[in-house]
Every structure is written in structure tokens, then in C-alpha cells.
Write an enzyme that holds these catalytic residues in place. Structure first.
Site, PDB file in Angstrom:
ATOM      1  N   CYS A   1      10.256  76.068 105.918  1.00 37.60           N
ATOM      2  CA  CYS A   1       9.094  75.748 104.853  1.00 37.60           C
ATOM      3  C   CYS A   1       7.888  75.077 105.519  1.00 37.60           C
ATOM      4  O   CYS A   1       6.912  75.229 105.506  1.00 37.60           O
ATOM      5  CB  CYS A   1       9.652  74.734 103.690  1.00 37.60           C
ATOM      6  SG  CYS A   1      10.209  73.290 104.463  1.00 37.60           S
TER       7      CYS A   1
ATOM      8  N   HIS B   1      11.577  69.298 101.607  1.00 37.56           N
ATOM      9  CA  HIS B   1      10.704  70.540 101.247  1.00 37.56           C
ATOM     10  C   HIS B   1       9.397  70.264 101.359  1.00 37.56           C
ATOM     11  O   HIS B   1       8.865  69.257 100.595  1.00 37.56           O
ATOM     12  CB  HIS B   1      11.449  71.580 100.066  1.00 37.56           C
ATOM     13  CG  HIS B   1      11.207  72.821 100.184  1.00 37.56           C
ATOM     14  ND1 HIS B   1      11.429  73.723 100.930  1.00 37.56           N
ATOM     15  CD2 HIS B   1      10.377  73.327  99.012  1.00 37.56           C
ATOM     16  CE1 HIS B   1      11.114  74.976 100.561  1.00 37.56           C
ATOM     17  NE2 HIS B   1      10.407  74.838  99.662  1.00 37.56           N
TER      18      HIS B   1
ATOM     19  N   HIS C   1       5.626  79.333  99.122  1.00 37.48           N
ATOM     20  CA  HIS C   1       6.551  78.511 100.147  1.00 37.48           C
ATOM     21  C   HIS C   1       7.690  79.270 100.632  1.00 37.48           C
ATOM     22  O   HIS C   1       7.829  80.539 100.114  1.00 37.48           O
ATOM     23  CB  HIS C   1       7.042  77.260  99.318  1.00 37.48           C
ATOM     24  CG  HIS C   1       8.194  77.855  98.280  1.00 37.48           C
ATOM     25  ND1 HIS C   1       9.626  77.127  98.070  1.00 37.48           N
ATOM     26  CD2 HIS C   1       8.158  78.869  97.416  1.00 37.48           C
ATOM     27  CE1 HIS C   1       9.860  77.548  97.208  1.00 37.48           C
ATOM     28  NE2 HIS C   1       9.400  78.632  96.849  1.00 37.48           N
TER      29      HIS C   1
END
Length: 371
Positions: A285, A333, A345
Site C-alpha cells: 500500500c 494502511h 490502493h
């Protein structure tokens, strides 16, 4: 007689009841229970963990929800460990560069020290050849005053040169001592960092192995239902986020840099997630967000936690395309906001770079790479 008939009826009734209990019953058509999560080191984690310790029967949907919670927790823990791995890898690289720089300084210092020692040796040999009599004494014994004065000037210059030579020797030796001490300290730090990096790698691999084992234990139909359950949760979270009115004040298209970052991220759609990867063929990510903004000419830190800690924070109400949205309380994240309530993402192992709802996960906050 009446009493005997009553007793007889009671005995017959009891016998019938006993015989009925002895008749085997057909098995019920209860649904096949879902497999239990693998018993790994995460079994003591918080959250739903099945009906252990409870006599309340659970439906297949309830147990599937438990599996979803467990998978979500495992992948989040893996993401946090990935952040730790990436940070250690970055530190190790920096420490290695520092050690290389120090080694070069030590080599240069040793070469300079050798040169100064040669100069000092030459001066000592010259004095030896002159009989060991100091220049000052020989000049004092001279019969020529002019020659004496000229020589006195040379002596003073020689004294200054000698003093300067000694000073340079001393300073070079001290520099070498400091460089060697710094190199030793950095080497020790590097070994410690490598240990942290290895521990983080093992943790990532363990969490992902647990998650993979849990998913593989599900039947194909159950995996499909699980995917639908995940999408339902994400959709409900996104709807709630949009209904909060958080985007009412937003409307900017973002800066030119933001558009360049978004264009880069869009070009990566469909590429697989891989922990620790920062392109060009796969991403985690934060690797995706870092490289997206690097394409826009803006360097940002490597991990989602570092991005959250070091970049300028803005409110959700001020959300603009190009901003980074940080998720979960541990900042494990990160995603790139592209406008209209959406993000790009790299979700997790087994998934690819994709577009999703910005509110589909718990938002910790928003940061803006550009000042």
C-alpha cells in the site's frame, strides 16, 4: 380391582415411554459447520473468535462473520509488520551508506596520515644529515650577519612548518579515531536493524500463512460468500461515510502534482499486491503511494506510519485529490484519494491495485504530501 387397573395403566404407559426413547431418531439436516480458524499465535487477539466457552448455537452466517473478522485482523497485523519491515529496510540502507562514507573517509585519512608521516620522516633525515645541530645554533655561529638574518627567517618559517605538520598529524589521527568509532557504532546499529528486519519478515510470513490456511480451509462456495460479506461491509461503511456529509465542502481537482500522482496510480491498476514491494511490477500500500508522489516529483517517506507521522495533516472536510488517507488506529494502511469519494490502493495479498470507496475502511486521518 380399580386400584389394580390404575397401576396396570401406569406400568403400561411407562413401558411405552421407555420404548419410544429407545427408538433411534433420524439425523437432523443441520448445516455443515465452517472450519475453525487455524490455532496460531494470534488466537488470543481481540475480536470475535467463534462460540468458544458459550452454549449458544451459532449459524453459518455468524461463523462466516467470525472468519471475516479473523482474516481482517491477520491481514492488518501483516500490514503493520510489513511497515516495520519496510522501515527497517530503509534504515539498514541508510546505515550501510553511512558506513561506506566513513570507510571512504578512513581510507582518505590513512592516505593523508601516511603522507604527513613521510614529510616528518624527511625532516628528521635532513636534521640527521646536518649532524643533528639545530639550525638556530648553526646560524648563531655564522660570521656573516646578513646570512644569519636570512637564515633566521628560514628557521622561523621552518619552525612554523614543523608546528603545522605536527598539528596536521594530530588532527588527522583524531579524525581517524572518530571515524573508526562512528563506523563501529553504525555497524552495531546495522546489525540490530537487520535483526529487526528479519523478525518483521518472519512475522509477516507467519500472519500471511495463517490467513492463507484459513482461506484454503473454506469451500469454494464459502469463499464466495466471504467475498460478498466483505463487499457488504465495505459498501455499508462507504454509505455511512458519504451520508455523514464529509464531502460537502470538497470540490477541488487538486494540484498539478496531485494529478500527476493520480495518473501514475491509475497506470498501476490491476498490478498485484506484494508486501515490501514498491514497483514496478507489484506494490504494497505505501509503496504505491510513495511511488505515485515520486512520479510527481515529491519525495515522501516509505511506510504508511511514517507518512502519517511526517506529512502535513488536513481535515477530512478539506479532502482533495492527491491526498493520502491513512486507515486503522495503527496507521497500517494508506491509499491515494482520487476524488468523488474514491481511492486507489493496493489492498492486501491476493488482491490487486484497485479503486475503492474512501470510507470503506476506518479512517485515521488525512495527510497532504505537498506543503
Amino acid at each position: 380391582m380399580r386400584v389394580r387397573r390404575i397401576l396396570t395403566i401406569v406400568v403400561v404407559a411407562v413401558a411405552c415411554a421407555v420404548s419410544l426413547l429407545a427408538i433411534p431418531r433420524a439425523a437432523s439436516a443441520a448445516p455443515t459447520p465452517l472450519p475453525q480458524p487455524p490455532s496460531s499465535g494470534t488466537s488470543g487477539s481481540s475480536g470475535s473468535s467463534g462460540n468458544s466457552g458459550s452454549d449458544t448455537p451459532r449459524t453459518g452466517a455468524d461463523r462466516l462473520e467470525d472468519v471475516r473478522d479473523r482474516l481482517d485482523r491477520l491481514y492488518r497485523e501483516a500490514a503493520a509488520a510489513t511497515d516495520a519491515y519496510n522501515a527497517a529496510e530503509e534504515s539498514a540502507a541508510e546505515q550501510s551508506r553511512t558506513i561506506a562514507d566513513l570507510a571512504e573517509k578512513i581510507a582518505d585519512g590513512e592516505e593523508r596520515l601516511e603522507h604527513l608521516r613521510n614529510r616528518a620522516g624527511a625532516a628528521a633525515r635532513a636534521q640527521y644529515r646536518s649532524g643533528g645541530i639545530p639550525d638556530e645554533t648553526r646560524l648563531m655561529l655564522s660570521d656573516d650577519p646578513g646570512h644569519f638574518l636570512d637564515g633566521a627567517g628560514r628557521v622561523m618559517a621552518g619552525q612554523r612548518a614543523t608546528k603545522g605538520l605536527i598539528t596536521q598529524l594530530t588532527r588527522t589521527q583524531e579524525d581517524l579515531r572518530i571515524y573508526a568509532k562512528d563506523a563501529t557504532a553504525n555497524q552495531e546499529e546495522l546489525e540490530e536493524t537487520r535483526g529487526k528486519k528479519d523478525a518483521a519478515r518472519k512475522k509477516v510470513e507467519r500472519k500471511l500463512a495463517d490467513a492463507e490456511e484459513l482461506e484454503k480451509s473454506l469451500a469454494a462456495e464459502e469463499r464466495e460468500r466471504l467475498r460478498g460479506l466483505e463487499e457488504d461491509h465495505q459498501r455499508a461503511a462507504q454509505d455511512a461515510w458519504l451520508d455523514s456529509g464529509v464531502l460537502k465542502g470538497s470540490g477541488s481537482d487538486g494540484s498539478a502534482g496531485a494529478q500527476a500522482a493520480i495518473a501514475y496510480a491509475e497506470d498501476q491498476l490491476g498490478l498485484p499486491y506484494e508486501w515490501g514491494a514498491e514497483g514496478p511490477d507489484s506494490f504494497d500500500c505505501s509503496g504505491l503511494t510513495q511511488q505515485a508522489w515520486a512520479a510527481a516529483g515529491v519525495p515522501i517517506p516509505r511506510t504508511s506510519q511514517q507518512q502519517w507521522q511526517s506529512l502535513r495533516r488536513v481535515s477530512e472536510a478539506d479532502l482533495q485529490p492527491g491526498d493520502l488517507i491513512i486507515y486503522h488506529s495503527d496507521a497500517s494502511h494508506v491509499a491515494l484519494y482520487i476524488g468523488d469519494g474514491s481511492i486507489i490502493h493496493s489492498p492486501r495479498p491476493g488482491r490487486s491495485v484497485t479503486v475503492a470507496g474512501a470510507g470503506s475502511m476506518p479512517i485515521l486521518g488525512v495527510v497532504r504530501p505537498e506543503s
